[in-house]
Scaffold this motif. Structure first.
Motif, PDB file in Angstrom:
ATOM      1  N   ALA A 141      40.708  10.268   6.433  1.00 10.48           N
ATOM      2  CA  ALA A 141      41.002  11.526   5.749  1.00 10.48           C
ATOM      3  C   ALA A 141      40.044  11.794   4.590  1.00 10.48           C
ATOM      4  CB  ALA A 141      42.436  11.516   5.233  1.00 10.48           C
ATOM      5  N   PHE A 142      39.324  10.769   4.151  1.00  5.90           N
ATOM      6  CA  PHE A 142      38.410  10.931   3.014  1.00  5.90           C
ATOM      7  C   PHE A 142      37.154  11.693   3.429  1.00  5.90           C
ATOM      8  CE2 PHE A 142      41.127   7.679   1.380  1.00  5.90           C
ATOM      9  CZ  PHE A 142      41.089   7.824  -0.001  1.00  5.90           C
ATOM     10  N   ARG A 143      36.656  12.477   2.474  1.00  8.69           N
ATOM     11  CA  ARG A 143      35.442  13.248   2.676  1.00  8.69           C
ATOM     12  C   ARG A 143      34.495  12.966   1.501  1.00  8.69           C
ATOM     13  NH1 ARG A 143      38.344  19.149   3.557  1.00  8.69           N
ATOM     14  NH2 ARG A 143      39.839  18.523   5.198  1.00  8.69           N
ATOM     15  N   PRO A 144      33.250  13.366   1.616  1.00  8.07           N
ATOM     16  CA  PRO A 144      32.325  13.180   0.481  1.00  8.07           C
ATOM     17  C   PRO A 144      32.808  13.884  -0.791  1.00  8.07           C
ATOM     18  CG  PRO A 144      31.098  13.637   2.470  1.00  8.07           C
ATOM     19  CD  PRO A 144      32.535  13.842   2.819  1.00  8.07           C
ATOM     20  N   ASN A 145      33.584  14.975  -0.638  1.00 10.97           N
ATOM     21  CA  ASN A 145      34.044  15.733  -1.798  1.00 10.97           C
ATOM     22  C   ASN A 145      35.467  15.377  -2.229  1.00 10.97           C
ATOM     23  OD1 ASN A 145      35.126  16.903   0.532  1.00 10.97           O
ATOM     24  ND2 ASN A 145      35.240  18.951  -0.374  1.00 10.97           N
ATOM     25  N   THR A 146      36.033  14.296  -1.670  1.00 13.40           N
ATOM     26  CA  THR A 146      37.372  13.868  -2.087  1.00 13.40           C
ATOM     27  C   THR A 146      37.321  13.345  -3.514  1.00 13.40           C
ATOM     28  OG1 THR A 146      37.975  13.284   0.197  1.00 13.40           O
ATOM     29  CG2 THR A 146      39.313  12.337  -1.575  1.00 13.40           C
ATOM     30  N   LYS A 147      38.271  13.813  -4.351  1.00 10.37           N
ATOM     31  CA  LYS A 147      38.264  13.468  -5.774  1.00 10.37           C
ATOM     32  C   LYS A 147      39.422  12.560  -6.194  1.00 10.37           C
ATOM     33  CE  LYS A 147      34.852  16.381  -6.412  1.00 10.37           C
ATOM     34  NZ  LYS A 147      33.476  15.967  -6.716  1.00 10.37           N
ATOM     35  N   LEU A 148      40.498  12.517  -5.412  1.00 11.24           N
ATOM     36  CA  LEU A 148      41.655  11.730  -5.825  1.00 11.24           C
ATOM     37  C   LEU A 148      42.659  11.588  -4.691  1.00 11.24           C
ATOM     38  CD1 LEU A 148      44.433  13.724  -6.562  1.00 11.24           C
ATOM     39  CD2 LEU A 148      42.640  14.668  -8.038  1.00 11.24           C
ATOM     40  N   VAL A 149      43.585  10.648  -4.883  1.00  5.84           N
ATOM     41  CA  VAL A 149      44.731  10.461  -3.998  1.00  5.84           C
ATOM     42  C   VAL A 149      45.987  10.623  -4.840  1.00  5.84           C
ATOM     43  CG1 VAL A 149      45.936   8.876  -2.434  1.00  5.84           C
ATOM     44  CG2 VAL A 149      43.426   8.891  -2.520  1.00  5.84           C
ATOM     45  N   PHE A 150      47.021  11.250  -4.266  1.00  8.40           N
ATOM     46  CA  PHE A 150      48.248  11.553  -5.019  1.00  8.40           C
ATOM     47  C   PHE A 150      49.480  11.083  -4.245  1.00  8.40           C
ATOM     48  CE2 PHE A 150      51.877  14.184  -6.095  1.00  8.40           C
ATOM     49  CZ  PHE A 150      51.829  14.248  -7.489  1.00  8.40           C
TER      50      PHE A 150
END
Length: 427
Positions: A141-150
């Protein structure tokens, strides 16, 4: 100063000196006076700390925020006008237009709507994932523009326990922080930073206040995430801010960078500050938080055991039950108890559930949750009614789910009320 949680609940944040008020004072003022223009200018340039306008900071708010930071084991905290504002600020402080967020799907309906509907309008994409998905699925699910997990320590209203350590490890392997909403557990029962979380949020409206008096929220930073290591992902913290003469937060404030930016930039521009009067009420609640949480948990376990053994109950989710699917995670993350909230379903479907709730006499039907009064709610009809059937399923909410928040009344009186309401619904 002693740093055990019970003592921190009572004494952290405000430490009066000779002749000062024993109770934390309410600084009910919008503005603050200075002797010279230069003094004020240094505050606006962030060269000195101090107060000049309550929209940004207020001494009462800062004292209470310091108490919550101490309870969580964080380096700094900021109060907000509500829990929703806290979650928005926590995310928006590091994720702007073009960014991407990964969130557990089993979260509070208001937060689900914030992330899934409102943030995309601001150009922030969100991917919801099943907490029980495999590591491979989550990593995908992660992408180069992923900034955080909640995620939420204890989900509302599904009452599942978030595997903080697992998600922290996954988030860190991709160079992003984990934000955990710790509202239901409170730092009395769980401190997410000890399991690798980086930022914690709260709706202080709930157990922290404890009496249904004042809406509020809080964002707490652990100070542990190395923003500069991933400077390209977090330019807002790691590159010059033109609104403060090119100041770079991580260079100027070190471990205080995250909360400082949230305060002097987001609170400055968006203004969702908590009123000092509300912060005062919150502090009163915090002083007894450790006592109340123990009572909530002991009461809830007694009620949950009754419901589990009742022939009219189709199912029940309460992590403190040794038969619950979340029990092993509860033992790891919440060894002293989870909270007073549980979810259950009645045999007979939605209409039977509504008749049951309408027959309660002591337990209130209320939107609120997690305070000293016991209350009940049907999320599909109330808090989550804006969600589609598929979104309800994705959020772990079945049509028959009833959320029961057990207060600090006598547990036997609560059980008797449930018993008579079931009998009335059966007529």
């Amino acid at each position: 100063m002693a740093n055990r949680r019970d003592t921190l609940c009572v004494q952290a944040g405000w430490n009066p000196k000779k002749g000062e008020s024993r109770q934390m004072p309410i600084v009910q003022s919008t503005t603050f006076k200075y002797e010279t223009s230069e003094q004020m200018g240094k505050l606006f340039d962030l060269e000195e700390s101090g107060y000049f306008y309550t929209r940004l900071q207020n001494p009462t708010n800062d004292n209470v925020a310091a108490k919550i930071a101490a309870l969580e084991g964080g380096v700094a905290a900021m109060l907000t006008s509500s829990g929703q504002a806290a979650n928005f600020f926590a995310v928006f402080n590091i994720c702007e237009t073009g960014g991407h967020v990964i969130s557990a799907s089993n979260i509070y309906g208001g937060t689900f709507n914030l992330l899934g509907v409102t943030l995309p309008k601001m150009g922030i994409e969100v991917t919801f994932i099943d907490e029980n998905a495999s590591d491979e699925e989550i990593n995908a699910a992660f992408r180069p523009n992923t900034k955080l997990v909640f995620g939420e320590t204890i989900s509302n209203p599904g009452v599942t326990v978030f595997d903080i350590e697992r998600f922290a490890n996954i988030a860190h392997s991709h160079g992003v922080p984990l934000i955990v909403d710790n509202t239901f557990a409170t730092p009395v029962n769980c401190r997410p930073f000890e399991f690798g979380a980086d930022i914690v949020t709260h709706s202080t409206t709930k157990y922290m206040d404890g009496h249904g008096l004042a809406v509020g929220g809080c964002v707490v930073d652990s100070g542990n995430f190395d923003w500069d290591r991933y400077a390209d992902k977090f330019p807002g913290l790691c590159s010059p801010d033109p609104s403060y003469h090119g100041l770079t937060y991580t260079k100027a404030f070190g471990k205080g960078a995250y909360i400082t930016k949230a305060t002097v930039q987001l609170m400055r521009d968006l203004g969702a500050i908590q009123a000092p009067q509300n912060a005062f009420y919150l502090n009163i609640g915090l002083q007894s938080l450790h006592v109340r949480m123990a009572k909530h948990c002991s009461n809830a376990l007694k009620v949950a055991e009754y419901l589990r053994d009742n022939e009219h109950i189709a199912w029940i989710n309460y992590p403190d039950l040794d038969t619950d699917s979340q029990y092993e995670k509860k033992k790891k993350y919440l060894p002293n108890g989870s909270c007073g909230v549980m979810a259950f379903g009645l045999k007979g479907g939605r209409e039977f559930s509504i008749k049951f709730m309408d027959s309660l006499k002591l337990i209130n039907i209320a939107t609120h949750v997690a305070d000293c009064h016991s209350c009940v709610l049907h999320p599909a009809s109330h808090t989550h009614r804006q969600l589609s059937e598929q979104q309800l399923i994705d959020a772990g909410i079945s049509p028959d789910l009833i959320r029961l928040s057990v207060g600090i009344e006598d547990a036997d009186d609560l059980i008797e009320d449930i018993e008579q309401a079931i009998a009335e619904a059966c007529k």
